[in-house]
Structure formats: structure tokens, C-alpha cells
Design a protein around this motif. Structure first.
Motif, PDB file in Angstrom:
ATOM      1  N   GLU A   1      54.178  84.053 100.495  1.00 17.69           N
ATOM      2  CA  GLU A   1      55.151  84.760  99.650  1.00 17.69           C
ATOM      3  C   GLU A   1      55.400  83.995  98.353  1.00 17.69           C
ATOM      4  OE1 GLU A   1      59.456  87.002 100.116  1.00 17.69           O
ATOM      5  OE2 GLU A   1      58.748  85.661 101.692  1.00 17.69           O
TER       6      GLU A   1
ATOM      7  N   GLN B   1      63.008  92.031 104.552  1.00 19.12           N
ATOM      8  CA  GLN B   1      62.330  90.838 104.080  1.00 19.12           C
ATOM      9  C   GLN B   1      61.491  90.275 105.216  1.00 19.12           C
ATOM     10  OE1 GLN B   1      64.948  87.943 102.460  1.00 19.12           O
ATOM     11  NE2 GLN B   1      65.798  89.289 100.930  1.00 19.12           N
TER      12      GLN B   1
ATOM     13  N   SER C   1      68.381  85.660  93.663  1.00 20.18           N
ATOM     14  CA  SER C   1      66.941  85.717  93.405  1.00 20.18           C
ATOM     15  C   SER C   1      66.661  85.228  91.984  1.00 20.18           C
ATOM     16  CB  SER C   1      66.433  87.147  93.577  1.00 20.18           C
ATOM     17  OG  SER C   1      67.098  88.013  92.666  1.00 20.18           O
TER      18      SER C   1
ATOM     19  N   ASP D   1      57.134  90.915  97.543  1.00 21.47           N
ATOM     20  CA  ASP D   1      58.475  91.065  96.994  1.00 21.47           C
ATOM     21  C   ASP D   1      59.371  91.755  98.003  1.00 21.47           C
ATOM     22  OD1 ASP D   1      60.517  90.969  95.147  1.00 21.47           O
ATOM     23  OD2 ASP D   1      59.925  92.812  94.148  1.00 21.47           O
ATOM     24  N   ALA D   2      60.569  91.221  98.171  1.00 22.07           N
ATOM     25  CA  ALA D   2      61.530  91.865  99.060  1.00 22.07           C
ATOM     26  C   ALA D   2      61.891  93.222  98.497  1.00 22.07           C
ATOM     27  CB  ALA D   2      62.762  90.995  99.194  1.00 22.07           C
TER      28      ALA D   2
ATOM     29  N   ALA E   1      54.650  84.838  94.455  1.00 26.28           N
ATOM     30  CA  ALA E   1      55.785  84.824  93.527  1.00 26.28           C
ATOM     31  C   ALA E   1      55.539  83.932  92.317  1.00 26.28           C
ATOM     32  CB  ALA E   1      57.043  84.352  94.258  1.00 26.28           C
TER      33      ALA E   1
ATOM     34  N   ARG F   1      59.937  87.270 107.061  1.00 27.72           N
ATOM     35  CA  ARG F   1      60.115  85.840 107.212  1.00 27.72           C
ATOM     36  C   ARG F   1      59.358  85.445 108.478  1.00 27.72           C
ATOM     37  NH1 ARG F   1      61.253  86.035 102.776  1.00 27.72           N
ATOM     38  NH2 ARG F   1      63.181  85.535 101.699  1.00 27.72           N
TER      39      ARG F   1
ATOM     40  N   LYS G   1      61.914  83.386  92.932  1.00 25.46           N
ATOM     41  CA  LYS G   1      62.398  83.140  94.289  1.00 25.46           C
ATOM     42  C   LYS G   1      62.938  84.412  94.928  1.00 25.46           C
ATOM     43  CE  LYS G   1      66.434  81.286  95.408  1.00 25.46           C
ATOM     44  NZ  LYS G   1      66.892  82.075  96.596  1.00 25.46           N
ATOM     45  N   PRO G   2      62.523  84.677  96.175  1.00 25.31           N
ATOM     46  CA  PRO G   2      63.101  85.819  96.886  1.00 25.31           C
ATOM     47  C   PRO G   2      64.572  85.572  97.224  1.00 25.31           C
ATOM     48  CG  PRO G   2      61.077  85.034  97.943  1.00 25.31           C
ATOM     49  CD  PRO G   2      61.495  83.995  96.965  1.00 25.31           C
ATOM     50  N   GLN G   3      65.341  86.645  97.245  1.00 26.18           N
ATOM     51  CA  GLN G   3      66.732  86.550  97.663  1.00 26.18           C
ATOM     52  C   GLN G   3      66.778  86.140  99.136  1.00 26.18           C
ATOM     53  OE1 GLN G   3      68.481  88.623  99.938  1.00 26.18           O
ATOM     54  NE2 GLN G   3      70.527  87.789  99.478  1.00 26.18           N
TER      55      GLN G   3
ATOM     56  N   HIS H   1      70.530  87.993  89.887  1.00 32.63           N
ATOM     57  CA  HIS H   1      69.148  87.591  89.632  1.00 32.63           C
ATOM     58  C   HIS H   1      69.068  86.724  88.388  1.00 32.63           C
ATOM     59  CE1 HIS H   1      64.753  88.057  89.607  1.00 32.63           C
ATOM     60  NE2 HIS H   1      64.841  88.342  88.314  1.00 32.63           N
TER      61      HIS H   1
ATOM     62  N   PRO I   1      63.852  91.983  91.608  1.00 31.86           N
ATOM     63  CA  PRO I   1      63.407  92.387  92.953  1.00 31.86           C
ATOM     64  C   PRO I   1      63.407  93.903  93.067  1.00 31.86           C
ATOM     65  CG  PRO I   1      65.158  90.726  93.063  1.00 31.86           C
ATOM     66  CD  PRO I   1      65.098  91.198  91.649  1.00 31.86           C
TER      67      PRO I   1
END
Length: 355
Positions: free
Chosen positions: A67, A56, A128, A44-45, A71, A58, A84-86, A302, A325
Motif C-alpha cells: 500500500e 481499508q 491522511s 487507496d482507501a 502511495a 490491512r 499516507k492512508p487515513q 487531509h 482519498p
């Protein structure tokens, strides 16, 4: 309400994807309290430092795949839901790392050999939250039709949470605006159109509508529940900007809100360009941010709840939820919206069941 009281005006809850435990605000003898049943989920970010700077990871396709597997929220028949991550785009140019670009590998990782996953519904890149995928084309088509019909009937099927820099004048209501996409300085931005003509509508201007409800206020900020009843790029960000309350971390539209002697007003689109959001010193201190860190703050928007139709017409709607998040939760805590733990929580009621 006085700034800093952190009072919550609604009963809400989400579910941890790590433990299945509830994370909920609950009214008890001592007022509103937060009960949290989970720690930070893997992948999680979150805020990497005490100051709250977003970090984050990547690291390419393999890291993104890990990731997304972390999730995973739920599998229900052919349906798969992710948180979904931001900052992750759903689509993009060929060769770009997007959700769509790794769906074949994600399908294999989840043991789906017959049909690859396809996106049914997902929030935009900077937002997110819930992503709905399906390995069955027929199911995906049925759900897309359901969402279209719900919009036509003005029935909300998705609920977002947002933290805004500013507090709306009303505690609840509707936001209506005609919007269009405008290409400026090499990027597409959304601009409002006053009193659109029939020709404007034919040329792409769209009338948009969102419900909003203020759930908590403090330190000049608000926690807002948003339910879009139309679909347009950046609709919720622009709607909150038009309320003079841009979403925290909105580095595109917040510059259109000006302030003189404490009074906010809208600046013309022609006189403003997208730029990093500036926060006042008091809010920076409250969130333990430097101006440089605030300029990198992620969008606090979110998609936390979604309703799907049951298998049969007589079945109750299926409810999906996604945990906040880590950076979002830390902001709520910094603003005083989250207090000490409580032992139990009740399920939310009210307009969320309209879908």
C-alpha cells in the motif's frame, strides 16, 4: 449562500499520483467545475459500497508495504513523499504495525541501501495526506529546522483540507486557543484552557494558532482550508470544534458540540466523553449513509499541500501535493462541491505562496 449550491470560493488543484494529471476546480463560463484526470489509485482507501462504507485493507506488513509503495508520490534526491492512508499511525508501541515499523522494508524496496528512510514530517494517525521522508540525516535535520523556524515566524508550510459538519460564522480568519493534553478514561484528549496562567504554560499548556478559509458550503457542511501555525496533537480537530464545526468523521471531539433548537453551543469537557459522531437525517440521506455507517466514517482531514525550501536561498519554494482519498472525494461529490468536468485548470495563487 443557500444550502446545496455547492459554490466554491477559491481556485484549488491537486495532482493525481496515478497519472500525474491535475484534479482541479476551475472557474469557467458555467461557473466552478471539477476536472479530474485520474481514477482511483491502487491501494487507496475508499468507499466499498454505494452507501459509502469505508473499507481499508490491512493485511499485515506485506499488505501495508504494498500500500505504501502504491502511495509513493515523488522521489527528489534523498527525499521521498508518500500519500499516507487515513488510519495508519506513524509511531506506536513495540510490535504495532506503524509507518515507522515498515520503513526498513520500504527503504529496501525503493533501492535505498546506504541509509534507511526517516520521517521528517507526517500527519497523525486519523489524518491522511503528505508524508515527507528522507534517506539523508543532514537533509532531514535541515528540513526540521526549517519547519521550526517557519512556525516561530508564523509562516505556514502546510495546508490541510477538511470537511466540517457545520459552517463557520466567518469565511476566513484565525483560530487561537490554549490547549493541553488531559488523560481521561485511559486515553489522552485535548482540552482548551481559558486564560492560561504562566504556571499553566510551564506545565504544558500551549497557545495554538491556525488560519482557516471556507472554500465551499452546502447542506450544512463546509470545505475548509486549514493552515496550522503551531504544532499540537489534534490541533485542527479541536480548533474546528471550537468553531462549532467539527470535522466530518471526528469521533473524539464532535460530541462537545451540542444543539438546541438549531443553535449550536459548546458542552463542558467534564460533561462529555468521546463518542461516535452523530449526523442529522438530512445529511445522512445526502451522503447515502445509514447511522451505523456514519459511526464508522473516517476523519475528513487531509494534508494536501506542503512547501519546502529550495536548495539555495534564491530558489523558489518546492511545492508538494497529495491527492484526496477516495472517500473524501465521494463526500465532496455528495455535497455538491464537485460538478461536471472542465477541460483545463490554472495554478492556484494567493496566500498559499506565503510559505
Amino acid at each position: 449562500m443557500r444550502a446545496g449550491t455547492g459554490r466554491l470560493d477559491a481556485q484549488v488543484q491537486i495532482v493525481s499520483r496515478e497519472t500525474g494529471a491535475l484534479m482541479a476546480w476551475h472557474r469557467g463560463a458555467g461557473g466552478w467545475r471539477l476536472w479530474r484526470g485520474a481514477h482511483r489509485p491502487p491501494g487507496d482507501a475508499g468507499f466499498a459500497t454505494g452507501a459509502g462504507l469505508l473499507s481499508q485493507h490491512r493485511g499485515g506488513r506485506e499488505a501495508l508495504l504494498l500500500e505504501l509503495r502504491a502511495a509513493l508520490l515523488e522521489r527528489r534526491g534523498p527525499l521521498v513523499t508518500l500519500n499516507k492512508p487515513q488510519g495508519l499511525p506513524v509511531t506506536g508501541k513495540p510490535g504495532e504495525l506503524t509507518l515507522l515499523s515498515v520503513l526498513p522494508e520500504l527503504s529496501q524496496a525503493l533501492g535505498l541501501r546506504q541509509q534507511e528512510l526517516q520521517v521528517v514530517r507526517a500527519p497523525g494517525k486519523e489524518t491522511s495526506g503528505l508524508v515527507l521522508l528522507s534517506s539523508c540525516p543532514q537533509t532531514a535535520s535541515r528540513l526540521r529546522k526549517f519547519f521550526i523556524q517557519s512556525r516561530r515566524a508564523h509562516r505556514p508550510t502546510a495546508t490541510y483540507w477538511a470537511v466540517t459538519n457545520g459552517i463557520p460564522a466567518a469565511s476566513a480568519g484565525q483560530i487561537r486557543a490554549a490547549l493541553t493534553l488531559q488523560h481521561t478514561d485511559g486515553v489522552n484528549v485535548v482540552v482548551p484552557v481559558k486564560s492560561p496562567s504562566r504556571r499553566d504554560i510551564l506545565e504544558g499548556v500551549k497557545r495554538t494558532l491556525s488560519h482557516f478559509r471556507v472554500m465551499a458550503t452546502g447542506f450544512g457542511c463546509a470545505l475548509i482550508q486549514l493552515q496550522p501555525l503551531t504544532a499540537f496533537p489534534s490541533q485542527l480537530q479541536v480548533h474546528m470544534m471550537l468553531q462549532l464545526c467539527p470535522v466530518l468523521g471526528d469521533h473524539t471531539y464532535s460530541a462537545r458540540v451540542g444543539t438546541v433548537l438549531g443553535q449550536r453551543f459548546l458542552l463542558s469537557v467534564e460533561s462529555t466523553k468521546p463518542q461516535r459522531q452523530a449526523l442529522d437525517d438530512a445529511l445522512l440521506r445526502r451522503l447515502h449513509l445509514t447511522p451505523a455507517q456514519a459511526a464508522q466514517l473516517p476523519l475528513h482531514l487531509h494534508l494536501y499541500q506542503m512547501f519546502l525550501p529550495g536548495s539555495r536561498p534564491t530558489d523558489a519554494p518546492i511545492e508538494l501535493r497529495a491527492p484526496l482519498p477516495q472517500y473524501f472525494s465521494r463526500t465532496l461529490q455528495g455535497l455538491g462541491f464537485c460538478q461536471q468536468q472542465a477541460p483545463s485548470a490554472a495554478a492556484p495563487r494567493g496566500q498559499q505562496r506565503e510559505a
